[in-house]
Design a protein around this motif. Sequence first.
Motif, PDB file in Angstrom:
ATOM      1  N   LYS A 279      24.772  32.587  60.696  1.00 59.62           N
ATOM      2  CA  LYS A 279      25.119  33.033  62.046  1.00 59.62           C
ATOM      3  C   LYS A 279      24.702  34.474  62.323  1.00 59.62           C
ATOM      4  O   LYS A 279      24.988  35.010  63.389  1.00 59.62           O
ATOM      5  CB  LYS A 279      26.630  32.888  62.270  1.00 59.62           C
ATOM      6  N   VAL A 281      23.018  37.751  63.468  1.00 62.86           N
ATOM      7  CA  VAL A 281      22.203  38.123  64.622  1.00 62.86           C
ATOM      8  C   VAL A 281      21.560  39.494  64.421  1.00 62.86           C
ATOM      9  O   VAL A 281      20.416  39.714  64.785  1.00 62.86           O
ATOM     10  CB  VAL A 281      23.061  38.123  65.914  1.00 62.86           C
ATOM     11  N   GLY A 303      18.892  32.426  63.966  1.00 60.92           N
ATOM     12  CA  GLY A 303      19.388  33.220  65.089  1.00 60.92           C
ATOM     13  C   GLY A 303      19.212  34.706  64.945  1.00 60.92           C
ATOM     14  O   GLY A 303      19.691  35.484  65.789  1.00 60.92           O
ATOM     15  N   ALA A 327      14.180  33.738  67.876  1.00 63.35           N
ATOM     16  CA  ALA A 327      15.193  34.705  68.305  1.00 63.35           C
ATOM     17  C   ALA A 327      14.779  36.147  68.076  1.00 63.35           C
ATOM     18  O   ALA A 327      15.279  37.051  68.751  1.00 63.35           O
ATOM     19  CB  ALA A 327      16.510  34.434  67.570  1.00 63.35           C
TER      20      ALA A 327
END
Length: 967
Positions: A279, A281, A303, A327
């Motif tokens: 997860k 970022v 991501g 991303a």
Amino acid sequence: MRPPTSNNNSNNNPTMSLFSLLLSLSFLPLALSLRAATLRTQSNFLSLMKDSLSGPSMASWDIAGAVGGSPYCNFSGISCDDHGYVVEIDLSSWKLVGDFPSGVCSSLPMLRALWLADNDIRNGFPKDLLNCSSLAELNFSHSGLTGTVPDISQLQSLRLIDLSNNFFTGEFPTSIINLTNLEVIDLNQNPGFDPWKLPETITQLKKLRVLILSTTSMGGEIPPCIGNMTSLADLELSGNRLAGRIPATIGKLQSLRSLELYYNHLSGEIPDELGNLTKLVDLDMSDNHLTGGIPEKLGAISGLEVLQLYTNRLTGGVPRVLGNSTALSLLSIYGNFLTGELPPDLGRHSKLILLEVADNQLSGQLPRDACAAGELLYLLVLNNHFSGELPETYAQCKSLIRFRVANNQLNGSIPEELFGLPHAAIIDLGFNRFEGTIAKTIGNAKNLSALFLSHNLISGALPPEISWDTNLVKIDLSHNLLSGPIPPEIANLYKLNQLSLQENKLDSSIPVSLSLLKSLNVLNLSNNYLTGEIPQSLCNLLPNSLDFSNNRLSGPVPLPLIKEGLIESVYGNPELCVPFHPDLTKPTLPLCPKPSIRRGLNDVWVIGVSLMLMILAVLLFLKRWLSRKNAVIEQDGLSSSPSSLYDVTSFHKLSFDQHEIVEALTDRNIVGHGGSGTVYKIALSNGEMVAVKKLWSRTMKNPPPYQSYLDKELKTEVETLGSIRHKNIVKLYCCFSSMDCKLLVYEYMPNGNLWDALHSGGSFLDWPTRHRIASGVAQGLAYLHHDLLFPIVHRDIKTSNILLDEDFEPKVADFGVAKVLQARGDHESSATVITGTYGYLAPEYAYSTKATTKCDVYSFGVVLMELVTGKKPNEPEFGENQDIIHWVSSKMGTKERAMDAIDKQLSWSPFKEEMIQVLRIALRCTLRTPALRPSMNEVVQLLLEVDPSKFDVAGSFKFKHLASLKG
């Protein structure tokens, strides 16, 4: 069927029901009385808050006019439950100043949230809050809190605590670890804490989602047990003194979205286990001592938007899988030892904003799709081994602000449209193998401030269209094959500071129009085929770096070049001549031929007039000398006769003598007094003006106790200013020194200093002028820090030491406390006393007497704040023990409050967005941790990008990344 219970029977009993009703009614008056008392107590406390915390927004609390019930529930910033109890107070960014009143917990028993961020709260952490058992949210960020943080263990209901960006000292409050309901901890930017280590007991905070402890003086290692805090989504420990390896157990934090460990001393390899953070970022581990490669699994996180690993010791290649990312927006890995090629598909599938891979050993071709999404702002690949041609796709990347591919092995022609990128501030293609010409599309680069094309094979003429780019500050086209004339239209570039055209094949004459470039500091036209005479008007500029050598110039060398000791700048031009051989100069140029008799009576008349003028000058000199025979100059209690002898140290050719200066040291010429002496404004007989600083003398009846320090100050200032030349540093003409008088003679600045212009009713300065002043000072400091053999730390940068000439161009002055860094290459210097001025001093002076270039950066940040806000460094409105830095910080929480920080005289200005950007640069300069401040070279570039004439395309670009850019 279940039989009825006894309770049901009693409920159906009329006698019992009546008894219950009567009992309830008997307690009703008491309950109502207690509630009324509580409401009155709440109202009284809020009234006390209004009295204790002053601010314009408090006027909306009309406590005196409130009638009945709980009207305060309608006050701005106050929230109540259905029973009229205050449950939340949110006065963030209300510009409040004062003490938080005591009694909050007993007066507001149901209070669950207290938000007082971006205010000025006095007298430290309000200890009375420790009794608020219901308090769940506490936010005092940017509120100017000082002192220590008390033990907060008893606030067991607390879920959020934000004490970031304050001025706490003493022990770090590890008592927060006892608050097991905490979900958010933010103590970012509190560098005043004593050194401490993150205890392993932190893991008992099972509910913690956000842990931000950046810049809190944390040392030691990151405990591996932190991997047990599986609720964490945001872990920020940057700007500390952490050492050792990054625990592989961090890879167990499956909820983690942001991991920031930059600016520490972490070592070892990046754990492969970080690739399990599916997860994630934002990952930033820059500026550490990390080794090994970039794990392939890390690049495969689908991501991941931000990957920053710059300034480490990483080796190996860039994970090819990054090219598949949909991303990735920021990739910053400069300053490592990476090899191999960049992923060819990089940017093809994602909206890449920044690609920064400079200072590595990367090779191969550049990724052609880096700007496929049309949002790339920064492409910085300089200092690598990239080869091949520039992709044509880059020419269509209209969003680019910086395009830097210098110091590679790129070849071929440069796409025409690349020269005309509409938002580019820097185009840097130097030190490659590019061929072809400079396209006329260069005229479309309206925001261009720097064009670097040196050391290539560029040929053809320099197009006149370059003159349309009026924001240009630096042009370096040296070491190419350019031919033809220098276009006279280049004089339209009124901001031009550097023009380097050496080592080309330029011919024709030097354009006279170059003399219009009033900001020019570097002019190098050497090693070309230029012909004709050197324009006399060009010598009015006398840039600090001037070189006409090795051309085909002819005629007499202009006298100003000889007077300024710049004769070497014209060597290698056989047809040049000099009217006389300058002192201490080898006669490498021939004397100009004497006037021919064939010129007739005109020449005779000229000679006659010249002789008469010489005789008149001799007579005037004799008259002045005779008048001095009986004169005794009384000044500052000193007797200085004309026969006094001075040791004269000159740094420029002088148009005056010591007697003209000494005679003018009268009271009527005094313009100021300082801690070290008196300053005079003197009009010379030739019409020029000079400023003279007369330092206190050893022979005074009552010399100051710090006389020996002042002697060192004089020596420092003379040595410093005598050795440097820059258009933004005040010129020291000479020094006169005797046993009873020490004089420094400077160029005179007719518009005084910046302090008076801003704070003492001086000339009004619009924003473009203020920005020009900021940029000029930044360039002067960058010269001192980065362009000399040994850097110079000024150590007393302040607005009163920034002088303004007739065009409001700035010049840094007063180098009495400057320090040249040691020859051994240290980046710091020490002093036996703390120097500088209160309000401008970097915080590290509180615990160290070492001065670094980052001290000047801090002081310059304060100057920037003065320029934008019009405020002094210390104002009563900032609050006790607070300064402009704290005040500006408190304003930057929202755009509206940031606008409120701008000088009211500039309220009409269309450049408010640019001013706010400058405030952000100023905040970066004044960070309490020196390592986090930018260099002055970086500051110069950041200011160029917010020039008032530029269009800001960066928009919402994350400033943390903008301020950390290398190229």
